[in-house]
Write a protein that holds these residues in place. Structure first.
Motif, PDB file in Angstrom:
ATOM      1  N   PHE A  14      67.550  29.584 -32.470  1.00 60.34           N
ATOM      2  CA  PHE A  14      69.006  30.600 -31.486  1.00 60.34           C
ATOM      3  C   PHE A  14      68.307  31.265 -30.737  1.00 60.34           C
ATOM      4  O   PHE A  14      69.045  31.338 -29.690  1.00 60.34           O
ATOM      5  N   ARG A  17      68.310  29.078 -27.150  1.00 66.45           N
ATOM      6  CA  ARG A  17      69.575  28.453 -27.190  1.00 66.45           C
ATOM      7  C   ARG A  17      69.577  27.342 -28.116  1.00 66.45           C
ATOM      8  O   ARG A  17      70.064  26.869 -26.849  1.00 66.45           O
ATOM      9  N   THR A  20      74.250  26.562 -31.505  1.00 67.57           N
ATOM     10  CA  THR A  20      74.799  27.659 -32.127  1.00 67.57           C
ATOM     11  C   THR A  20      75.250  27.906 -33.501  1.00 67.57           C
ATOM     12  O   THR A  20      74.276  27.110 -34.380  1.00 67.57           O
ATOM     13  N   HIS A  43      72.081  36.389 -35.093  1.00 70.23           N
ATOM     14  CA  HIS A  43      72.498  35.634 -34.020  1.00 70.23           C
ATOM     15  C   HIS A  43      74.430  35.541 -33.782  1.00 70.23           C
ATOM     16  O   HIS A  43      74.480  33.738 -33.404  1.00 70.23           O
ATOM     17  N   ALA A  45      76.035  36.070 -32.081  1.00 64.31           N
ATOM     18  CA  ALA A  45      77.255  36.482 -29.886  1.00 64.31           C
ATOM     19  C   ALA A  45      78.289  36.660 -30.246  1.00 64.31           C
ATOM     20  O   ALA A  45      77.935  38.233 -28.997  1.00 64.31           O
TER      21      ALA A  45
END
Length: 246
Positions: A14, A17, A20, A43, A45
């Motif tokens: 995570f 990146r 997701t 985690h 966003a």
């Protein structure tokens, strides 16, 4: 028992990146083949209703139950908003962690007061708080968890028992009676995937009659295949623990 995976096990991916939350759900269902998932708060966003609804829908489509939300800021000022996130995800449990232990004589009463307030909010949200025992915190042992639960005195406060670190810190079997979720940590995934930790069979036997989710935790996953192998090994040990000896 049912087996769950936390997104915390994939923290490295995570941060880089590389995945997701939606991709992690696909991994949990189609590679790890677990029963349920635990969403780690760090985690997200986004925590808006549209995103949470999408996560819930994808988990449902993949046949995954949402076991819990684990948000480290749940007891912070404004942390009650994580209960809204749990509700939007369809998570029946929000995992609570105590602050680091210190010499402040008021630390315990302050923690109890904060937990009482959050338990009332959890009741309104219809989300059960699961207090986890964590070394070096105010709630380091199972006995600590039982003490604070008595002081808070709320049906909306239960336990997440870390069985892998619980052996010498209280009665695991009796604590599981009050637990709604359990954690089993694997220190060295490569070793566990081959011959298992020495105390693994005895600890897994403690979970024999546990009806909740067991979150299989492995630190710093680098290869998903190793996690899958550890899950397979856990399944063997679980089957052995459940076997009836004639």
């Amino acid at each position: 028992m049912k087996i769950a995976s936390s997104s915390a096990a994939f923290a490295r991916a995570f941060v880089a990146r590389e995945i997701t939350q939606l991709e992690w759900l696909d991994i949990a269902a189609n590679e790890l083949e677990v029963d349920a998932v635990v969403f780690a708060g760090e985690h997200f966003a986004r925590t808006d209703s549209e995103h949470c609804a999408q996560l819930k829908k994808v988990a449902t489509d993949l046949g995954l139950s949402v076991a819990a939300l684990d948000a480290s800021g749940l007891l912070d000022d404004g942390g009650e908003t994580w209960l809204d996130v749990a509700t939007m995800l369809g998570a029946p449990i929000a995992i609570v962690r105590a602050p680091v232990a210190n010499d402040d004589p008021t630390a315990w009463s302050t923690f109890v007061d904060r937990l009482k307030a959050r338990a009332k909010e959890a009741k309104r949200a219809n989300v059960t708080l699961a207090l986890r025992n964590v070394p070096s915190t105010i709630i380091a042992s199972i006995d600590d968890a039982k003490r604070v639960a008595k002081d808070v005195d709320s049906a909306w406060l239960r336990f997440e028992i870390d069985i892998s670190g619980a052996g010498t810190h209280g009665n695991v079997a009796s604590a599981l009676d009050e637990a709604v979720i359990a954690a089993y940590g694997i220190a060295t995934i490569a070793r566990f995937a081959t011959d298992a930790d020495a105390d693994a069979p005895a600890l897994i036997r403690e979970l024999k009659r546990f009806r909740g989710c067991v979150v299989l935790e492995v630190g710093d996953v680098r290869e998903r295949s190793a996690y899958h192998d550890a899950l397979a090994r856990f399944a063997v040990l679980r089957a052995s623990a459940l076997a009836v000896t004639v």
